[in-house]
Design a protein around this motif. Structure first.
Motif, PDB file in Angstrom:
ATOM      1  N   ASP A   1      -2.763 -10.823   2.709  1.00 15.16           N
ATOM      2  CA  ASP A   1      -3.004  -9.732   3.654  1.00 15.16           C
ATOM      3  C   ASP A   1      -1.688  -9.102   4.110  1.00 15.16           C
ATOM      4  O   ASP A   1      -1.585  -7.877   4.243  1.00 15.16           O
ATOM      5  CB  ASP A   1      -3.777 -10.226   4.877  1.00 15.16           C
ATOM      6  N   LEU A   2      -0.695  -9.930   4.321  1.00 17.37           N
ATOM      7  CA  LEU A   2       0.616  -9.429   4.729  1.00 17.37           C
ATOM      8  C   LEU A   2       1.239  -8.603   3.607  1.00 17.37           C
ATOM      9  O   LEU A   2       1.809  -7.530   3.853  1.00 17.37           O
ATOM     10  CB  LEU A   2       1.533 -10.586   5.119  1.00 17.37           C
ATOM     11  N   ALA A   3       1.100  -9.075   2.384  1.00 14.61           N
ATOM     12  CA  ALA A   3       1.595  -8.317   1.228  1.00 14.61           C
ATOM     13  C   ALA A   3       0.877  -6.970   1.137  1.00 14.61           C
ATOM     14  O   ALA A   3       1.500  -5.943   0.839  1.00 14.61           O
ATOM     15  CB  ALA A   3       1.405  -9.118  -0.057  1.00 14.61           C
ATOM     16  N   ALA A   4      -0.430  -6.980   1.414  1.00 15.36           N
ATOM     17  CA  ALA A   4      -1.200  -5.730   1.382  1.00 15.36           C
ATOM     18  C   ALA A   4      -0.712  -4.764   2.458  1.00 15.36           C
ATOM     19  O   ALA A   4      -0.568  -3.565   2.203  1.00 15.36           O
ATOM     20  CB  ALA A   4      -2.681  -6.022   1.567  1.00 15.36           C
ATOM     21  N   ILE A   5      -0.426  -5.274   3.657  1.00 13.25           N
ATOM     22  CA  ILE A   5       0.066  -4.414   4.743  1.00 13.25           C
ATOM     23  C   ILE A   5       1.402  -3.790   4.369  1.00 13.25           C
ATOM     24  O   ILE A   5       1.627  -2.599   4.591  1.00 13.25           O
ATOM     25  CB  ILE A   5       0.165  -5.193   6.070  1.00 13.25           C
ATOM     26  N   TYR A   6       2.292  -4.594   3.789  1.00 16.42           N
ATOM     27  CA  TYR A   6       3.586  -4.046   3.362  1.00 16.42           C
ATOM     28  C   TYR A   6       3.388  -2.969   2.299  1.00 16.42           C
ATOM     29  O   TYR A   6       4.049  -1.924   2.327  1.00 16.42           O
ATOM     30  CB  TYR A   6       4.507  -5.148   2.839  1.00 16.42           C
TER      31      TYR A   6
ATOM     32  N   PHE B   1      -9.531   1.196  10.891  1.00 22.49           N
ATOM     33  CA  PHE B   1      -8.859   1.207   9.595  1.00 22.49           C
ATOM     34  C   PHE B   1      -7.877   2.377   9.476  1.00 22.49           C
ATOM     35  O   PHE B   1      -6.850   2.258   8.819  1.00 22.49           O
ATOM     36  CB  PHE B   1      -9.866   1.191   8.441  1.00 22.49           C
ATOM     37  N   THR B   2      -8.181   3.472  10.138  1.00 22.07           N
ATOM     38  CA  THR B   2      -7.226   4.593  10.167  1.00 22.07           C
ATOM     39  C   THR B   2      -5.952   4.158  10.884  1.00 22.07           C
ATOM     40  O   THR B   2      -4.840   4.445  10.421  1.00 22.07           O
ATOM     41  CB  THR B   2      -7.851   5.813  10.875  1.00 22.07           C
ATOM     42  N   LYS B   3      -6.094   3.442  11.988  1.00 25.91           N
ATOM     43  CA  LYS B   3      -4.924   2.950  12.720  1.00 25.91           C
ATOM     44  C   LYS B   3      -4.125   1.956  11.880  1.00 25.91           C
ATOM     45  O   LYS B   3      -2.891   1.967  11.899  1.00 25.91           O
ATOM     46  CB  LYS B   3      -5.341   2.314  14.043  1.00 25.91           C
ATOM     47  N   VAL B   4      -4.829   1.102  11.146  1.00 30.96           N
ATOM     48  CA  VAL B   4      -4.140   0.152  10.261  1.00 30.96           C
ATOM     49  C   VAL B   4      -3.329   0.916   9.228  1.00 30.96           C
ATOM     50  O   VAL B   4      -2.159   0.614   8.993  1.00 30.96           O
ATOM     51  CB  VAL B   4      -5.148  -0.805   9.574  1.00 30.96           C
ATOM     52  N   TYR B   5      -3.944   1.925   8.622  1.00 29.24           N
ATOM     53  CA  TYR B   5      -3.259   2.706   7.584  1.00 29.24           C
ATOM     54  C   TYR B   5      -2.030   3.417   8.157  1.00 29.24           C
ATOM     55  O   TYR B   5      -0.953   3.385   7.563  1.00 29.24           O
ATOM     56  CB  TYR B   5      -4.226   3.719   6.966  1.00 29.24           C
ATOM     57  N   LEU B   6      -2.198   4.041   9.309  1.00 27.31           N
ATOM     58  CA  LEU B   6      -1.105   4.816   9.900  1.00 27.31           C
ATOM     59  C   LEU B   6       0.019   3.944  10.464  1.00 27.31           C
ATOM     60  O   LEU B   6       1.159   4.387  10.538  1.00 27.31           O
ATOM     61  CB  LEU B   6      -1.649   5.726  11.006  1.00 27.31           C
ATOM     62  N   ASN B   7      -0.302   2.717  10.857  1.00 27.29           N
ATOM     63  CA  ASN B   7       0.685   1.847  11.497  1.00 27.29           C
ATOM     64  C   ASN B   7       1.138   0.671  10.642  1.00 27.29           C
ATOM     65  O   ASN B   7       1.866  -0.198  11.131  1.00 27.29           O
ATOM     66  CB  ASN B   7       0.135   1.339  12.829  1.00 27.29           C
ATOM     67  N   ALA B   8       0.727   0.619   9.395  1.00 30.12           N
ATOM     68  CA  ALA B   8       1.074  -0.510   8.526  1.00 30.12           C
ATOM     69  C   ALA B   8       2.591  -0.661   8.379  1.00 30.12           C
ATOM     70  O   ALA B   8       3.102  -1.784   8.368  1.00 30.12           O
ATOM     71  CB  ALA B   8       0.414  -0.348   7.163  1.00 30.12           C
ATOM     72  N   ALA B   9       3.304   0.431   8.293  1.00 26.07           N
ATOM     73  CA  ALA B   9       4.759   0.362   8.116  1.00 26.07           C
ATOM     74  C   ALA B   9       5.446  -0.216   9.357  1.00 26.07           C
ATOM     75  O   ALA B   9       6.539  -0.765   9.265  1.00 26.07           O
ATOM     76  CB  ALA B   9       5.322   1.743   7.798  1.00 26.07           C
TER      77      ALA B   9
ATOM     78  N   ASP C   1       0.635   2.524  -0.684  1.00 25.35           N
ATOM     79  CA  ASP C   1      -0.253   2.019  -1.731  1.00 25.35           C
ATOM     80  C   ASP C   1      -1.703   2.071  -1.264  1.00 25.35           C
ATOM     81  O   ASP C   1      -2.152   1.232  -0.479  1.00 25.35           O
ATOM     82  CB  ASP C   1       0.133   0.590  -2.099  1.00 25.35           C
ATOM     83  N   GLU C   2      -2.448   3.047  -1.753  1.00 27.83           N
ATOM     84  CA  GLU C   2      -3.832   3.225  -1.331  1.00 27.83           C
ATOM     85  C   GLU C   2      -4.762   2.164  -1.902  1.00 27.83           C
ATOM     86  O   GLU C   2      -5.775   1.834  -1.297  1.00 27.83           O
ATOM     87  CB  GLU C   2      -4.318   4.624  -1.683  1.00 27.83           C
ATOM     88  N   THR C   3      -4.428   1.601  -3.049  1.00 29.37           N
ATOM     89  CA  THR C   3      -5.245   0.538  -3.638  1.00 29.37           C
ATOM     90  C   THR C   3      -5.251  -0.686  -2.732  1.00 29.37           C
ATOM     91  O   THR C   3      -6.301  -1.299  -2.506  1.00 29.37           O
ATOM     92  CB  THR C   3      -4.724   0.159  -5.039  1.00 29.37           C
ATOM     93  N   SER C   4      -4.099  -1.031  -2.193  1.00 33.72           N
ATOM     94  CA  SER C   4      -4.025  -2.161  -1.254  1.00 33.72           C
ATOM     95  C   SER C   4      -4.841  -1.871  -0.003  1.00 33.72           C
ATOM     96  O   SER C   4      -5.504  -2.761   0.532  1.00 33.72           O
ATOM     97  CB  SER C   4      -2.571  -2.448  -0.870  1.00 33.72           C
ATOM     98  N   PHE C   5      -4.814  -0.630   0.450  1.00 29.29           N
ATOM     99  CA  PHE C   5      -5.603  -0.253   1.619  1.00 29.29           C
ATOM    100  C   PHE C   5      -7.093  -0.406   1.322  1.00 29.29           C
ATOM    101  O   PHE C   5      -7.848  -0.953   2.139  1.00 29.29           O
ATOM    102  CB  PHE C   5      -5.294   1.184   2.049  1.00 29.29           C
ATOM    103  N   LEU C   6      -7.531   0.052   0.156  1.00 28.73           N
ATOM    104  CA  LEU C   6      -8.943  -0.076  -0.210  1.00 28.73           C
ATOM    105  C   LEU C   6      -9.348  -1.546  -0.335  1.00 28.73           C
ATOM    106  O   LEU C   6     -10.438  -1.941   0.090  1.00 28.73           O
ATOM    107  CB  LEU C   6      -9.229   0.671  -1.506  1.00 28.73           C
ATOM    108  N   ASP C   7      -8.476  -2.360  -0.894  1.00 26.48           N
ATOM    109  CA  ASP C   7      -8.760  -3.795  -1.021  1.00 26.48           C
ATOM    110  C   ASP C   7      -8.890  -4.452   0.353  1.00 26.48           C
ATOM    111  O   ASP C   7      -9.813  -5.246   0.589  1.00 26.48           O
ATOM    112  CB  ASP C   7      -7.668  -4.500  -1.835  1.00 26.48           C
TER     113      ASP C   7
END
Length: 192
Positions: free
Chosen positions: A4-9, A52-60, A15-21
């Motif tokens: 999950d941490l690798a996906a967030i990075y 999930f929008t917040k996760v995507y926008l704040n993942a970095a 990486d949209e594929t990681s977001f979809l996963d």
């Protein structure tokens, strides 16, 4: 490294594929939590999309002080609490006649052994479900999340403590108090 941490990075790098996963992995449990918190499908679905929008926008910006799972549940829980506060304020300003009914959204049916719903049993079960949902939603905020998260969604007390930034003992105490309040409220309904 945690997947999950690798996906967030990876999401932080676009990486949209990681977001979809990640979305596929957590959409259902996060939706169940939101649904139990707010009581209807459409609001829960909207809250999950927002989370999930917040996760995507704040993942970095994610700092691994806790697990990605805990971070996601924290986002959802905060979103649900904010939503319910806004709803409470809105409902106090509008009349009951203006509120759209979504009662059927929360309905369950009870089938008898031949598969045909028994209207009397369905009505009683629907009343019980509505009473339970109303009682859960009337719990104080501090008690509501631990009860839903641990008792209804079967997460550990340690996970709840991490999401709430508190101790396991505090979570256990809040669940105990929630059960006592629910018991008192539901006895008054004479349905239980």
């Amino acid at each position: 490294m945690d997947e999950d941490l690798a996906a967030i990075y990876a999401i932080g790098e676009g990486d949209e594929t990681s977001f979809l996963d990640l979305t596929r992995k957590y959409r259902e449990p996060v939706f169940r939590l939101a649904y139990r918190y707010v009581g209807n499908h459409s609001d829960a679905a909207w809250l999950v999309e927002e989370a999930f929008t917040k996760v995507y926008l704040n993942a970095a910006k994610f700092k691994p002080r806790s697990s990605v799972k805990s971070w996601l549940y924290t986002i959802v829980a905060n979103g649900c609490r904010d939503f319910l506060r806004r709803e409470k304020r809105y409902r106090s300003m509008s009349s009951l006649a203006d509120e759209p009914g979504e009662r059927e959204d929360r309905r369950r049916s009870v089938a008898v052994s031949d598969g045909i719903p028994n209207p009397a049993e369905s009505a009683v079960e629907n009343e019980r479900f509505d009473a339970m949902q109303a009682a859960i939603q009337s719990l104080p905020e501090k008690l509501q999340f631990p009860f839903i998260f641990c008792v209804l969604e079967s997460h550990s007390h340690d996970d709840a403590a991490e999401v709430l930034s508190t101790s396991r003992k505090t979570v256990e105490s809040r669940i105990y108090r929630a059960r006592k309040l629910l018991q008192a409220m539901l006895v008054k309904t004479e349905l239980f």
